[in-house]
Motif scaffolding. Sequence first.
Motif, PDB file in Angstrom:
ATOM      1  N   ARG A 186      -9.243  -3.791  -0.004  1.00  0.00           N
ATOM      2  CA  ARG A 186      -8.182  -4.419   0.249  1.00  0.00           C
ATOM      3  C   ARG A 186      -8.668  -5.719   1.318  1.00  0.00           C
ATOM      4  N   ARG A 187      -8.811  -5.433   2.519  1.00  0.00           N
ATOM      5  CA  ARG A 187      -9.309  -6.122   3.522  1.00  0.00           C
ATOM      6  C   ARG A 187     -10.790  -6.030   4.132  1.00  0.00           C
TER       7      ARG A 187
ATOM      8  N   ASP B 127       0.720  -1.076   0.048  1.00  0.00           N
ATOM      9  CA  ASP B 127       0.122  -0.076   0.090  1.00  0.00           C
ATOM     10  C   ASP B 127       0.739   1.318   0.096  1.00  0.00           C
TER      11      ASP B 127
END
Length: 291
Positions: free
Chosen positions: A250-251, A171
Amino acid sequence: MSVDTRLQFDRLPAVAPAYVRALIKRGGRLPEGGTIPDIEAEVGGVTADPANLAEYRRVCGFAQGDALPVTYPHILAFPMHMAVLTHGRFPLKLLGLVHMRNAITQYRRIGADERLDLNVAVGGHRQVHNGIEFDLVTRVRDERGELAWESASTMLSRGGGTGKRRKKGGDDESAVENARYATWEAPADIGRRYAHAAGDYNPIHLSALSAKLFGFPRAIAHGMWSKARTAAEIEDELNSDAYRLEVAFRRPVLLPGSLMLKYRPGGEGIPFVLTDPDGNTTHMQGAATYL
């Protein structure tokens, strides 16, 4: 351009039958050597329901105003998304698809009472290491036929991928150096509240019990809620109504949870990253870029 299947509606289709089709669909793989056929759906003269729009603003944190929130046309088009993704010619199973990325381009502010024509299209695919990706494209035109808004939702169907990962950096925190910060809570019921406003009743968002059926320890927030909540937070910092709002998910955000947004206004736009309060887990990263 030739389209394999064109669906023409005189009003937004009901969502409930699409959920039934999603639940009973068998198979879910591309045929050998095949791809996703071109499927388009169109409907004209759509306007936002004032009560639904007000609820959406509350759930996502948008202030009241005379224009649609930048993410709201996605909600207007959701019944069309469901019609396309559960059509008999669409080869993949809707349940289990993962929303990887979303890019919205707003060419101008859209009035809350404007009549709009919606077009949703899908077709083709790309093989990636853990499955196949495809883009669900939505276009919104005004009564003059001019393009006012469009988006591409990149979806992943897991399984049957290449097994080869592309090189990918971590990131990029440098984009939000010297950032401003905002924090908010994602309560346990935000999945149900957003589902009611958006029509997206995917069970992974509704309760811990239903989420566990799909391998999640608890319910997770909708990615488009995270995007909308971020858009609401930076709205007053934008110096143009014409911009591209692009994110990568992302998550997942487990519910309930706490979130921290780091963003940096600048001359070309506003990069941002959404993390946990400690900044150790990145949930979403993206930018608003002026056109």
